[in-house]
Enzyme design. Structure first.
Site, short mmCIF file in Angstrom:
data_model
loop_
_atom_site.label_atom_id
_atom_site.label_comp_id
_atom_site.label_asym_id
_atom_site.label_seq_id
_atom_site.Cartn_x
_atom_site.Cartn_y
_atom_site.Cartn_z
CE LYS A 156 -1.32 2.08 4.12
NZ LYS A 156 -0.01 2.21 4.96
CG ASP A 243 -0.77 6.06 6.94
OD1 ASP A 243 -0.04 5.38 6.04
OD2 ASP A 243 -0.37 6.15 8.09
CG HIS A 248 -3.14 -0.99 7.88
ND1 HIS A 248 -2.55 -1.93 7.35
CD2 HIS A 248 -2.26 -0.09 8.20
CE1 HIS A 248 -1.36 -1.41 6.86
NE2 HIS A 248 -1.28 -0.53 7.57
C1 BG6 Z 1 1.63 1.72 7.92
C2 BG6 Z 1 1.46 3.33 8.15
O1 BG6 Z 1 1.05 1.19 7.03
O2 BG6 Z 1 1.44 1.29 9.18
C3 BG6 Z 1 2.07 3.98 9.03
O3 BG6 Z 1 1.79 3.84 6.79
C4 BG6 Z 1 1.84 3.32 10.49
O4 BG6 Z 1 1.83 5.21 9.01
C5 BG6 Z 1 2.01 1.71 10.25
O5 BG6 Z 1 2.82 3.81 11.35
C6 BG6 Z 1 1.66 1.12 11.80
O6 BG6 Z 1 2.11 -0.30 11.81
P1 BG6 Z 1 2.42 -0.93 12.89
O7 BG6 Z 1 2.54 -2.55 12.48
O8 BG6 Z 1 3.53 -0.52 13.78
O9 BG6 Z 1 0.98 -0.97 13.67
#
Ligand code: BG6
Length: 498
Positions: A156, A243, A248
């Site tokens: 992404k 984002d 997610h």
């Molecule tokens: C990424 C985002 O996809 O996921 C980031 O672009 C974010 O902004 C990150 O900080 C968070 O991932 P995790 O695994 O640390 O929760």
């Protein structure tokens, strides 16, 4: 073969080609994952890792990777012996992505391993290059699967709205089959996120409760303590909605809301997820204001550190109205979920780093203990995704003593002490690519559907000039209380366990 056996399967020897082999993602995530996978046999020992590099020579590239282990993965303790072993798999191809000759060099570098020329092409590069790389590979016959598989991995963002996402899909699918495309959403690779499916479909106590008759609402959240770090250029055009929520959190929502698939295979699971997305109620433009929240961090203190305001971060415009906090209240119009709000929220520079799914049940129908006790709180079931994965159940119990007063009892069952190191998401996902299992990857239609659902919000937020602020290191977002006003228990801020 069962899914579990498949996960332990050693993949066939493969040419692992990384575009963007000097980049941050490669050094922070991909190389450490590949090193561990080679060590434990998840990557076949005869595999090759080919880095496509345009700005260094081979010696510089190798040094950069070696330094990367020290800088980003000190816990791996990569000593000279393990580095030599790992680097014996590495090979560099030099070339610019815009130069057609690069793709021929990549094609020439592929080796026949174990009788086949399998190749996984990992695009650790800015998304505007995905289409061009796929076309470059196509031109030199590298997506043709006559002599081994050819799989393209992209990360992404897949577009920045419906139009750009479908343009990207068309560009890719004009030269490569959808089945060969692996769209990584690293949240789906997290142990605790996969565990949601196991909690739901390997336990019979969940299903009877898992619907509008018992559930008041659901909150799916990812709060972070970090700011935007070095990514202002990307983040200024993205914001928290694109984002985190479009990708997610909406993916997690589909796992929570979907019907049981007929089998645990990629298309069966993704068909069910897709049905959820198709049932999400679309916003009318005038509903956006009441069903969303956006805000941006002001300066403050996170933990022991002083944090600057978003607008004072390097490369951020001083009058930026980009949201660093976003929340959306969705409704899923189907038999199971009619009328149950799904509130997805995420923010940077918040009080704590916690991701969770909170299922809030309805209040008890009446208060039997009315004469003596306070009103019992509605039960909650919390799936803690990170950092301390596990399940929390909040129930009422009698306060010891002569009255029938009750108090909330919190039952915590940790899933693993150090969930994030049980298995790194990139190891799980790259291994799935190598064995050809796309269950944990987003399909093109899912991505486009998510964009289409968010279109009215993106439009409404596009031209704003100002935005609410919250103090970094806090949960001070009053609009969240309004958004959750009609939800039992209101805004659920994650509990911080010592
Ligand atoms: C990424 C985002 O996809 O996921 C980031 O672009 C974010 O902004 C990150 O900080 C968070 O991932 P995790 O695994 O640390 O929760």
């Amino acid at each position: 073969m069962t899914a579990t056996e498949q996960q332990l399967e050693t993949a066939e020897p493969t040419n692992i080609v990384i575009f963007g082999a000097t980049g941050d993602l490669t050094r922070r995530k991909l190389m450490p994952a590949l090193l561990r996978m080679l060590c434990c046999g998840l990557v076949h020992a005869d595999s090759r890792i080919i880095g496509v590099v345009h700005d260094s020579n081979e010696a510089e590239w190798l040094q950069l990777l070696k330094d990367g282990f020290d800088e980003f993965s000190p816990q791996l303790n990569v000593d000279e012996a393990s580095w030599l072993k790992f680097s014996s798999h590495l090979k560099m191809v030099s070339g610019d992505l815009g130069d057609e000759a690069t793709y021929q060099r990549v094609a020439d570098s592929l080796e026949t391993l174990g009788g086949k020329k399998n190749a996984m092409f990992y695009c650790a590069i800015p998304p505007e290059w995905y289409g061009k790389v796929a076309q470059g590979l196509h031109r030199v016959g590298m997506v043709n699967e006559d002599n081994g598989y050819r799989r393209l991995v992209i990360e992404k963002p897949f577009g920045s709205n419906l139009e750009t996402a479908s343009r990207l899909d068309k560009e890719l699918q004009s030269v490569i089959n959808e089945k060969q495309i692996y769209r990584i959403d690293h949240y789906l690779g997290k142990e605790s996120v996969q565990n949601l499916l196991v909690y739901r479909f390997a336990n019979s106590i969940m299903e009877p409760l898992w619907n509008r008759n018992y559930i008041d609402h659901i909150q799916i959240s990812a709060s972070e303590t970090i700011g935007i770090e070095y990514r202002a250029k990307y983040y200024e055009n993205s914001g928290a909605l694109r984002d985190m929520i479009q990708s997610h959190l909406m993916q997690i929502m589909t796992l929570v809301a979907m019907e049981p698939p007929v089998e645990f295979t990629a298309d069966a699971v993704r068909d069910e997820k897709m049905k959820v997305l198709r049932a999400v109620r679309l916003f009318e433009p005038e509903q956006v204001e009441n069903q969303t929240v956006s805000a941006q961090y002001a300066s403050g203190t996170v933990g022991d550190e002083t944090a600057p305001a978003y607008v004072s971060e390097e490369n951020v415009s001083p009058d930026s109205a980009t949201e660093t906090f976003a929340a959306v209240k969705f409704y899923i119009d189907n038999w199971r979920w009619q009328g149950v709000p799904f509130i997805l929220w995420t923010g940077k520079r918040m009080k704590a780093r916690v991701s969770e799914v909170m299922i809030r049940f309805r209040k008890p129908p009446f208060n039997l203990f009315d004469s003596h006790a306070s009103l019992p709180a509605a039960n909650a079931l919390v799936f803690r995704l990170q950092p301390d994965g596990g399940v929390v159940i909040r129930m009422n119990a009698k306060k010891p003593g002569l009255t029938t007063d009750n108090e909330e009892m919190v039952m915590r069952a940790p899933y693993a002490n150090d969930i994030e190191h049980v298995a790194d998401a990139y190891e799980i996902l790259m291994h799935d690519v190598l064995i050809g299992d796309s269950t944990l990857f987003s399909r093109g239609d899912e991505v486009e559907e998510c964009w289409s659902i968010l279109e009215p919000v993106l439009k409404a937020w596009k031209d704003r000039f100002s935005i609410e602020r919250y103090r970094a290191g806090t949960w001070d977002i009053a609009a969240m209380d309004e958004l959750t006003e009609d939800c039992v228990g209101g805004w659920h801020k994650p509990t911080i366990y010592e």
